[in-house]
Each structure stands twice: as structure tokens, then as C-alpha cells.
Motif scaffolding. Sequence first.
Motif: not given
Length: 436
Positions: A120-121, A124, A210, A213, A354, A358, A361-362, A395, A399
Motif C-alpha cells: 500500500s505504501v 502511494i 515519505f 512522496v 495526500i 500519509f 497515519c504512518w 489509512n 485511500n
Amino acid sequence: MDSALQDWPLNASAAEGKAAGHQLAGRFGAMWTISLAVLMALLIVATVVGNALVMLAFVVDSSLRTQNNYFLLNLAISDFLVGAFCIPLYVPYVLTGRWAFGKSFCKLWLVIDYLLCTSSVFNIVLISYDRFLSVTRAVTYRAQQGNTKQAVLKMVMVWVLAFLLYGPAIISWEYVTGQSIIPDGECYAEFFYNWYFLMTASTLEFFTPFISVLFFNLSIYLNIQKRTKIRLDIFHEVQSQSFMEEMEMSPEGKLSLKCCKWDQKEPAKTLDLPKGEVQQAAANASISVRDSQTANSKSSGLYGGKPKSFSKRSYKPSASALSIEKRMKMVSQSITQRFRLSRDKKVAKSLAVIVSIFGLCWAPYTLLMIIRAACHGHCIPDYWYETSFWLLWINSAINPVLYPLCHYSFRRAFMKLLCPKKLKIQPHNSLQHCWK
């Protein structure tokens, strides 16, 4: 992903010699158990339904099957499996404090859970990278839109890399170390307290994604700002140029330009005139021009006998016709420019949302997991760690709203699935009207 439930304060100590089932039963009160079960059930339903809609949209609407939307499909698949497989198996474990499915199934659940959350990460990151290319290298990106094989290859690579990050360690850790540290009735990874491994894995699973992104979305935002400024400058330049051309073509414009030139040549005489006289003279000049045009039209139409016949060769567009055409063109450019500016602002806002979601949540889970491993679970309260752990699964429920619903084509597909009658009656309405 995993949770060391043996450290919760409600669990009895193994040194007290009680049976494992008696130790871990009755973890919460009846009201707390019911409330948590309802909240977890709602999370499961939201995750499964939201991501199932995204996948069904691909089946219903063939126009969605583009390269960038395949990455959204890949994200929806991983998040859907989180809600359909990982969370339901964890709910009885967190409510009772005991894993009732055996060690082999525990290992399988851990492999799948780590795989899905990590993929999932990575999805993204892939979506952000794809949007980065679509903005910064638009020509090359459009040329590769039909290359479905390349998109599928990237999707497969996401799953392979996600598995390699944790899968081999979960499967083989106890065989490498020669023993298992997981007690009966519990389920968590063997490396749960290995600070060095978790720090390395977290760098690859969260910190690097991260930063990637953040970089991609910041680059998109700056590129949008730059293009917006260039468009505005070009639009104002074209607008002023069209205005000058229109002034030069019309009789009133010529008169005003001549007046301006005369003003530049003889400034002293102009300055000596009173302000009221200058305005009166300009008004009289404008009236005389209109009167002369009216007289010419009357004389040519009434006193000039037969009107002149216009042929295709002799016809030339008048100044007023050219002026109307230019005005129409300017209006069209203005509407297009406003649409692009509005769209760019919406994109910039969605990019900020976004990145923020992200990170929210992480980041808590990743930081607490590293700190917890360093102090062997004694410096972080268990309820904080458990809360941060559930944010990862939240998360997966967010999404589908965060990514596909930002696209008009996905909203149309959702409307086709949820309320096809309203789509036929009101084809241009947004998704929010579907729920009224």
C-alpha cells in the motif's frame, strides 16, 4: 501488522503460573468489548466497500483502464485485502488477547499483513511518481499512455519489493536464530524487538517513501505555480495586444490614438486647457464621428441609387466583425484560463492532503515501533502503540476516498454503480447528488 499483546497491563504475568487461557481472557469489560467490536466492524465495512467500488469501477467503465489508473487499482487491491483478511483475523485477537489459529497460520497472517501494508505504501509512492511524470514530462508521458505492459510490470514490482522487505525475515528468522521467542497463544514477528532490523526496514518502508512522496508532490505543486504564472502573463499580454489592435481598427480608436499622439507632441497647449473643456472636446469629437458614419450609411443606402452588390472576391470583413471575432476569442481564452487555474488549485490542495494523511497515519506507528524495540517495550505505553497500529489500517479505508474520488472519471463510474438512474437524468452532476 503485528502487536506484542503479552505486554498489556490486563494480561497476567507468566511467572504467576496461571493457565494461558485464564491469563488472556476477559481483557476488556463488556461495554468496552462491544464498543470496540462495533468500531472495528465499521472499519472493516468501510475498507472493503470503498476499495471494492474502485475495483468494480474498472469492470464497469472501460475508459478507466489507463496506465495511471492501473496504479490506483493496485492500491485498491492491497487495501481491500487488508479489510477482508487482515483486520477480521486480528479483531478476536485484540479483544481476547489470545491467538487461536495456531503458529503456522500466525506466520501466514503476518506475511500477508506486512506484504499488504508495505505494498500500500509503495503504491502511494508509485502513484505520486506517475503524477510527477505527467506534470513535468507531459509529452513523453502521453506517448506512453497506451503501454499497458509497462504499467503491469511496475505493479508486479511493487508486490515483489513489498514481499522481500519483510516476508523472508518472517519465514526464516526462527531458523536463523535457532529458536522461537513467541509464546503459545500469541502472534507477532520474531524480529519485533530487534532494533537494528526494524530501523533498516522502517527506513525502506516509511522514511524513504515519505520523503519521495513529499518530493514528488512538492515538485508538482511548484510546477503548477510556475505554469500558472506563465499562463497569466501570456493571457494578459494577449489581452492587451488585442485591445490595442481593436483600438487601431475602429474610428473612435484612431481618433483617440491621434489625440494621444497630439498630446505627446504639444503638451504645453494641452495643459493650458481647462479639464472640462478637454472632456467636452473629446465628447464632441466622438459624436461627430458617429454622425458622419450615420450620414454616410444613409447617403449610400437612400440617395446613392442601387446598393453595391457584394461578391466573394470584393467582400472584406469590416472592423466591427474582426473586433467581435477577437472578443469572442478573448472570452474563450479567459474561460479556459479560469478553468485551468481552478483545476490547478484543486490539484495543489489534494496534494497537500495526500502528503499530510500519509504522514499522520504512518509516522506514529513507525516512530513508536523503533522506540519500543530499542527499550524492549518498557518505555512506550501499550495503548499508544496499539492506537498507532490501527492508524495503518485506517489509512487503507481512507485511500479510496483520497485517490480515486479526486478523478471525475471515477466519480462518474461510482455514480453508474450506485445510482444509474440519476446519471441518465443528470449526467453532469457530481457524486454528492447521488446520496441525496
